[in-house]
Design a protein around this motif. Structure first.
Motif, mmCIF file in Angstrom:
data_model
loop_
_atom_site.group_PDB
_atom_site.id
_atom_site.type_symbol
_atom_site.label_atom_id
_atom_site.label_comp_id
_atom_site.label_asym_id
_atom_site.label_seq_id
_atom_site.Cartn_x
_atom_site.Cartn_y
_atom_site.Cartn_z
ATOM 1 N N ALA A 121 0.800 -1.095 0.210
ATOM 2 C CA ALA A 121 0.114 0.033 -0.113
ATOM 3 C C ALA A 121 0.938 1.245 -0.143
ATOM 4 C CB ALA A 121 -1.088 0.041 1.208
ATOM 5 N N THR A 122 2.140 1.291 0.646
ATOM 6 C CA THR A 122 2.725 2.520 0.696
ATOM 7 C C THR A 122 3.465 2.662 -0.817
ATOM 8 O OG1 THR A 122 3.654 1.871 3.033
ATOM 9 C CG2 THR A 122 4.818 3.504 1.783
ATOM 10 N N ASN A 123 4.001 1.710 -1.334
ATOM 11 C CA ASN A 123 4.347 1.892 -2.655
ATOM 12 C C ASN A 123 2.968 2.378 -3.805
ATOM 13 O OD1 ASN A 123 6.974 1.318 -2.117
ATOM 14 N ND2 ASN A 123 6.710 -0.773 -2.634
ATOM 15 N N GLY A 124 1.879 1.848 -3.463
ATOM 16 C CA GLY A 124 0.688 2.078 -3.987
ATOM 17 C C GLY A 124 0.210 3.695 -3.965
ATOM 18 N N ALA A 125 0.472 4.011 -2.666
ATOM 19 C CA ALA A 125 -0.067 5.711 -2.579
ATOM 20 C C ALA A 125 0.832 6.315 -3.516
ATOM 21 C CB ALA A 125 0.201 5.911 -0.913
ATOM 22 N N ALA A 126 1.948 6.287 -3.761
ATOM 23 C CA ALA A 126 2.812 6.961 -4.527
ATOM 24 C C ALA A 126 2.532 6.888 -6.100
ATOM 25 C CB ALA A 126 4.212 6.877 -4.222
ATOM 26 N N LEU A 127 2.242 5.855 -6.322
ATOM 27 C CA LEU A 127 1.864 5.492 -7.800
ATOM 28 C C LEU A 127 0.179 5.968 -8.319
ATOM 29 C CD1 LEU A 127 2.996 1.896 -7.911
ATOM 30 C CD2 LEU A 127 3.893 3.582 -9.274
ATOM 31 N N VAL A 128 -0.460 5.842 -7.419
ATOM 32 C CA VAL A 128 -1.760 6.368 -7.459
ATOM 33 C C VAL A 128 -1.892 8.016 -7.364
ATOM 34 C CG1 VAL A 128 -4.246 6.539 -6.445
ATOM 35 C CG2 VAL A 128 -3.232 4.627 -6.359
ATOM 36 N N GLN A 129 -1.191 8.337 -6.597
ATOM 37 C CA GLN A 129 -1.094 9.868 -6.419
ATOM 38 C C GLN A 129 -0.344 10.537 -7.886
ATOM 39 O OE1 GLN A 129 0.603 11.169 -2.773
ATOM 40 N NE2 GLN A 129 -0.892 9.561 -1.486
ATOM 41 N N ALA A 130 0.512 9.591 -8.338
ATOM 42 C CA ALA A 130 1.128 10.149 -9.501
ATOM 43 C C ALA A 130 0.354 10.021 -10.838
ATOM 44 C CB ALA A 130 2.593 9.521 -9.737
ATOM 45 N N ASN A 131 -0.239 9.059 -10.852
ATOM 46 C CA ASN A 131 -1.298 8.610 -12.236
ATOM 47 C C ASN A 131 -2.476 8.832 -12.243
ATOM 48 O OD1 ASN A 131 1.171 6.983 -13.787
ATOM 49 N ND2 ASN A 131 1.706 6.215 -11.560
ATOM 50 N N CYS A 132 -3.041 8.961 -11.097
ATOM 51 C CA CYS A 132 -4.539 8.994 -10.774
ATOM 52 C C CYS A 132 -5.263 10.280 -10.715
ATOM 53 C CB CYS A 132 -5.125 7.869 -10.035
ATOM 54 S SG CYS A 132 -4.496 6.169 -10.199
ATOM 55 N N THR A 133 -4.500 11.013 -9.667
ATOM 56 C CA THR A 133 -5.188 12.283 -9.435
ATOM 57 C C THR A 133 -5.176 13.536 -10.190
ATOM 58 O OG1 THR A 133 -2.990 13.001 -8.403
ATOM 59 C CG2 THR A 133 -4.439 11.983 -7.092
ATOM 60 N N ALA A 134 -4.845 13.293 -11.323
ATOM 61 C CA ALA A 134 -4.843 14.347 -12.291
ATOM 62 C C ALA A 134 -6.301 14.302 -12.916
ATOM 63 C CB ALA A 134 -3.912 13.954 -13.540
ATOM 64 N N CYS A 135 -7.122 13.330 -12.642
ATOM 65 C CA CYS A 135 -8.455 13.061 -13.168
ATOM 66 C C CYS A 135 -9.416 12.772 -12.045
ATOM 67 C CB CYS A 135 -8.475 12.027 -14.245
ATOM 68 S SG CYS A 135 -7.527 12.244 -15.770
ATOM 69 N N HIS A 136 -8.844 11.633 -11.213
ATOM 70 C CA HIS A 136 -9.794 11.375 -10.258
ATOM 71 C C HIS A 136 -9.468 12.249 -8.860
ATOM 72 C CE1 HIS A 136 -11.124 7.630 -12.304
ATOM 73 N NE2 HIS A 136 -9.923 7.543 -12.791
ATOM 74 N N SER A 137 -10.737 12.285 -8.092
ATOM 75 C CA SER A 137 -10.381 12.945 -6.833
ATOM 76 C C SER A 137 -10.383 11.865 -5.919
ATOM 77 C CB SER A 137 -11.768 13.879 -6.348
ATOM 78 O OG SER A 137 -13.089 13.138 -6.420
ATOM 79 N N ILE A 138 -9.634 11.880 -4.649
ATOM 80 C CA ILE A 138 -9.755 11.179 -3.524
ATOM 81 C C ILE A 138 -10.239 11.924 -2.333
ATOM 82 C CG2 ILE A 138 -8.604 9.237 -2.345
ATOM 83 C CD1 ILE A 138 -6.615 9.132 -4.803
ATOM 84 N N GLU A 139 -11.266 12.521 -2.029
ATOM 85 C CA GLU A 139 -11.591 13.231 -1.240
ATOM 86 C C GLU A 139 -11.082 12.679 0.279
ATOM 87 O OE1 GLU A 139 -12.993 16.222 -1.439
ATOM 88 O OE2 GLU A 139 -14.402 15.964 -3.293
ATOM 89 N N LYS A 140 -11.093 11.719 0.422
ATOM 90 C CA LYS A 140 -10.803 10.863 1.749
ATOM 91 C C LYS A 140 -9.137 11.402 2.047
ATOM 92 C CE LYS A 140 -10.498 6.957 4.644
ATOM 93 N NZ LYS A 140 -10.910 5.490 5.067
ATOM 94 N N GLU A 141 -8.484 11.420 0.925
ATOM 95 C CA GLU A 141 -6.782 11.575 1.151
ATOM 96 C C GLU A 141 -6.588 12.948 0.861
ATOM 97 O OE1 GLU A 141 -4.556 8.715 2.292
ATOM 98 O OE2 GLU A 141 -6.567 8.479 3.031
ATOM 99 N N GLY A 142 -7.689 14.062 0.949
ATOM 100 C CA GLY A 142 -7.355 15.316 0.489
ATOM 101 C C GLY A 142 -6.993 15.760 -0.855
ATOM 102 N N PHE A 143 -7.227 15.044 -1.885
ATOM 103 C CA PHE A 143 -7.240 15.365 -3.061
ATOM 104 C C PHE A 143 -8.794 15.619 -3.736
ATOM 105 C CE2 PHE A 143 -3.791 12.305 -2.378
ATOM 106 C CZ PHE A 143 -2.744 13.151 -2.938
ATOM 107 N N PRO A 144 -8.969 16.935 -3.835
ATOM 108 C CA PRO A 144 -10.549 17.265 -4.369
ATOM 109 C C PRO A 144 -10.411 17.262 -6.039
ATOM 110 C CG PRO A 144 -8.966 19.212 -3.991
ATOM 111 C CD PRO A 144 -8.075 18.047 -3.624
ATOM 112 N N PRO A 145 -11.779 17.089 -6.472
ATOM 113 C CA PRO A 145 -11.916 16.868 -7.972
ATOM 114 C C PRO A 145 -10.886 18.292 -8.733
ATOM 115 C CG PRO A 145 -13.733 16.877 -6.698
ATOM 116 C CD PRO A 145 -13.142 17.241 -5.622
ATOM 117 N N VAL A 146 -10.495 17.871 -9.636
ATOM 118 C CA VAL A 146 -9.800 18.900 -10.540
ATOM 119 C C VAL A 146 -10.795 19.797 -11.092
ATOM 120 C CG1 VAL A 146 -8.156 19.325 -12.419
ATOM 121 C CG2 VAL A 146 -7.864 17.206 -10.753
#
Length: 290
Positions: free
Chosen positions: A53-78
């Protein structure tokens, strides 16, 4: 005696209709489909890999948050929903609950090749491209890490309505609302979702009554089993999440089901008592005539 013969004839024809004609008619209108597959054996999933999960956090944040929000982790909708829909055709889902409601193998397969995993490859031909890019170029372990991260941030419990909102509301609305009177519109505007899907997805307020629970289970699990070539994607819900979606649809569209089913035995007892009194009355009248 003649009345008993008439009754026997009626019973025989009723049974023939119930066990012969009705099942045949049902088989013609509703052809048999294979049961729902909640293990998603046909997808190229995790293949037994355990994610970090630790490695996955960096990968998701680098590859997914440009389009997807993750409100729970502090990534609002773009972008707001309307702008996202205009850009992608459909509003991208927030990933806060993805690890809870989606099967892990399906989730891995979807990250690798979204169109193939969701069984909508037929929609994306002649230059059309799925709005989510595939990540099959990633190492299988990296994809497993991303799934592990999404599972690690997912909530332990969700209400039926919360699961419905995250799994279905991007495309479908609830026009008539639940017991508290709340309605919900699809997050993707009608003109965008109609262009993306080919037609406007149906309102789901009464689908539990017009389709039935059994149909919905197999359809949500794999729409192509019922409607080959449909634009509805395979959603990839776990068995528990899918049951919560259908329970919410029942809460909205068939809130009196328990009350109605409880009344059934009482009504049958009433009919039996009425039949006994009718028989006794008929016997009394005919005795007096003879």
């Amino acid at each position: 005696m003649r009345e008993l013969k008439i009754l026997a004839v009626v019973v025989v024809f009723t049974l023939i209709t119930y066990w012969g004609v009705e099942p045949f008619a049902h088989s013609q209108m509703h052809p048999h489909v294979e049961p729902a597959d909640y293990e998603f054996k046909d997808v190229d999933g995790l293949n037994g890999l355990q994610g970090n999960a630790t490695n996955g956090a960096a990968l998701v944040q680098a590859n997914c948050t440009a389009c997807h929000s993750i409100e729970k982790e502090g990534f609002p909708p773009v972008m707001d929903d309307a702008t996202s829909a205009a850009s992608y055709g459909v509003v991208p889902p927030d990933l806060s609950t993805a690890g809870k409601i989606y099967n892990a193998d399906y989730l891995a397969a979807f990250i690798k090749d979204p169109a193939k995993a969701s069984k909508v490859e037929h929609k994306f031909k002649d230059g059309r491209i799925h709005p989510m890019p595939g990540y099959s170029w990633m190492k299988p372990q990296e994809i497993a890490d991303m799934v592990a991260y999404l599972q690690s941030i997912a909530p332990e419990k969700m209400s039926n309505k919360e699961v419905f909102v995250d799994a279905c509301q991007r495309c479908h609305g609830i026009k008539y609302g639940d017991m508290k009177g709340g309605t919900m519109a699809a997050k993707t505007p009608n003109e965008n979702i109609k262009a993306y899907m080919g037609k406007l997805p149906p309102d789901l307020s009464q689908y539990i009554r017009s389709r039935g629970e059994s149909y919905l289970h197999t359809f949500v699990n794999d729409p192509q089993k019922h409607l080959e070539g449909t634009a509805m994607p395979r959603v990839g819900l776990t068995q528990d999440a899918e049951q919560q979606v259908i329970d919410y649809m029942e809460q909205v569209g068939d809130s009196k089901k328990a009350e109605r089913e409880a009344l059934g035995p009482k009504f049958l007892i009433y009919l039996v008592i009425l039949a006994i009194f009718a028989w006794l009355w008929k016997a009394k009248i005919w005795r007096e005539l003879h």
